[in-house]
Design a protein around this motif. Structure first.
Motif, short mmCIF file in Angstrom:
data_model
loop_
_atom_site.label_atom_id
_atom_site.label_comp_id
_atom_site.label_asym_id
_atom_site.label_seq_id
_atom_site.Cartn_x
_atom_site.Cartn_y
_atom_site.Cartn_z
N GLU A 280 0.82 -1.20 0.00
CA GLU A 280 0.00 0.00 0.00
C GLU A 280 0.86 1.27 0.00
O GLU A 280 2.00 1.27 0.47
N GLY A 281 0.29 2.35 -0.51
CA GLY A 281 0.91 3.66 -0.42
C GLY A 281 2.02 3.93 -1.40
O GLY A 281 2.77 4.90 -1.23
N ARG A 282 2.16 3.11 -2.43
CA ARG A 282 3.22 3.32 -3.41
C ARG A 282 2.76 4.21 -4.55
O ARG A 282 1.57 4.32 -4.83
N GLY A 283 3.72 4.84 -5.22
CA GLY A 283 3.42 5.75 -6.31
C GLY A 283 3.12 5.02 -7.60
O GLY A 283 3.21 3.79 -7.69
N PRO A 284 2.75 5.79 -8.64
CA PRO A 284 2.48 5.19 -9.94
C PRO A 284 3.69 4.42 -10.45
O PRO A 284 4.82 4.89 -10.37
N GLY A 285 3.43 3.24 -10.97
CA GLY A 285 4.51 2.43 -11.53
C GLY A 285 5.20 1.53 -10.53
O GLY A 285 5.99 0.67 -10.92
#
Length: 365
Positions: A280-285
């Motif tokens: 969870e909470g990761r950026g695009p890509g």
């Protein structure tokens, strides 16, 4: 093929190969029966997980055959070394048996990436980690997590121990000391293996998920995947852990899942990945996966390695962006994944994951 070792890798950097440019992809100079001719040229440098070595060898050959004016160098120095090299700007992509953690991403210290643009992490190589051993006349053993943890924590020290005998009725176990072999280098394979132990046998394996082996647990240390395999192969009564593609003729352990013992296989490795959520909470890509090591689903193998290809969303000036995009696209393609499966016994990624990852690769700048 262009798979380098650490010494030649340093020479590549010193020679300035990192800044060779690439022409735009997708152009053609021929048509008809010979098909399209690639306009890509230049050198692409990567480093990282030794678990990916067999797959990278296959990917490099396939990519360079399709793009004869390109050179891809991949140095299998281990996941920790690969991440450090990528952070320092010594490579355009990294291979790692774990994703960067939240703290590392927040630091935003990736020298090849434009500050603030972040990274992409693609789970491009999925493979079981085999628990390998060398005992004359024995090809397979059943073990639960507590027994495996006890062996590697130095609490179970003989192959005739009751804990091993209890799950291997009818197997004539020798009265022989156990030599447990672990990675000497910081290793994503170690991180995945110890995560399984920490989740499933926390009372025995008390140090949690780690990349650096705890000195208090002893054992024999060996560098990289090849070193562990060699140490187990050349020893007597040895046991270790390694990417399953490197197990060869060594004995292997089927691990307890629910009420069954499941041997490693690409299909069982893919099954647990499909059943696991994203971090969870990761950026695009950033497609990091939070593996469910405690799953009791039928047919899943919980000691699995998901190895990532890591690149910038936006590179600093002078980077061979077209080569990065083309190579990563080739790796996740059906052809690339089939080559890895044949060469390394890995599990091809799903069509849905491929389509999602391709969108982020296409957006690299």
């Amino acid at each position: 093929m262009n798979i380098t070792r650490a010494g030649s890798f340093a020479a590549i950097i010193a020679a300035g190969a990192l800044v060779l440019s690439a022409c735009a992809s997708g152009e053609t100079t021929d048509n008809g029966s010979e098909g399209e001719t690639s306009a890509l040229s230049g050198t692409l440098v990567g480093a990282g997980a030794s678990s990916q070595q067999s797959a990278q060898e296959a990917w490099v050959v396939g990519f360079q055959e399709a793009n004869p004016e390109t050179t891809v160098e991949y140095d299998p120095i281990g996941s920790g070394g690969g991440r450090e090299t990528f952070i320092g700007g010594g490579s355009q992509f990294a291979g790692s048996d774990r994703a960067f953690n939240d703290e590392e991403i927040a630091a935003d210290n990736f020298a090849s990436c434009v500050p603030g643009t972040g990274i992409i992490e693609i789970p491009a190589y999925i493979s079981p980690i085999a628990v390998i051993f060398n005992l004359e006349g024995i090809d397979s053993l059943n073990m639960d997590a507590a027994t495996i943890a006890g062996i590697f924590a130095g609490e179970i020290t003989n192959w005739s121990d009751p804990a091993i005998a209890a799950t291997n009725e009818g197997v004539e176990l020798p009265d022989l000391p156990i030599t447990a072999v672990h990675r000497a280098d910081d290793s994503g394979t170690t991180a995945n293996f110890t995560d399984y132990l920490a989740v499933n046998a926390p009372d025995v394996w008390t140090v949690g998920q780690i990349e650096t082996w705890p000195t208090e647990y002893g054992g024999e240390a060996a560098p990289q995947t090849s070193g562990v395999v060699d140490a187990v192969t050349n020893g007597t009564g040895t046991i270790g852990y390694a990417d399953a593609s490197r197990a060869g003729d060594l004995g292997t352990v089927a691990v307890a899942v629910g009420g069954d013992f499941v041997p490693f296989s690409p299909e069982a490795a893919a099954a647990i990945v499909d059943a696991s959520p994203r971090v969870e909470g990761r950026g695009p890509g950033d497609l990091a996966i939070n593996l469910d090591r405690a799953s009791e689903e039928v047919g899943v193998y919980p000691i699995v390695l998901v190895s990532y290809l890591i690149a910038c969303n936006e590179y600093t000036e002078g980077a061979p962006v077209d080569l990065v995009k083309a190579y990563l696209s080739y790796v996740i393609s059906e052809e690339g994944q089939a080559l890895a499966a044949e060469a390394a016994g890995s599990a091809p990624i799903s069509a849905d994951l491929r389509a999602e990852a391709q969108g982020f690769i296409d957006a690299i700048q």
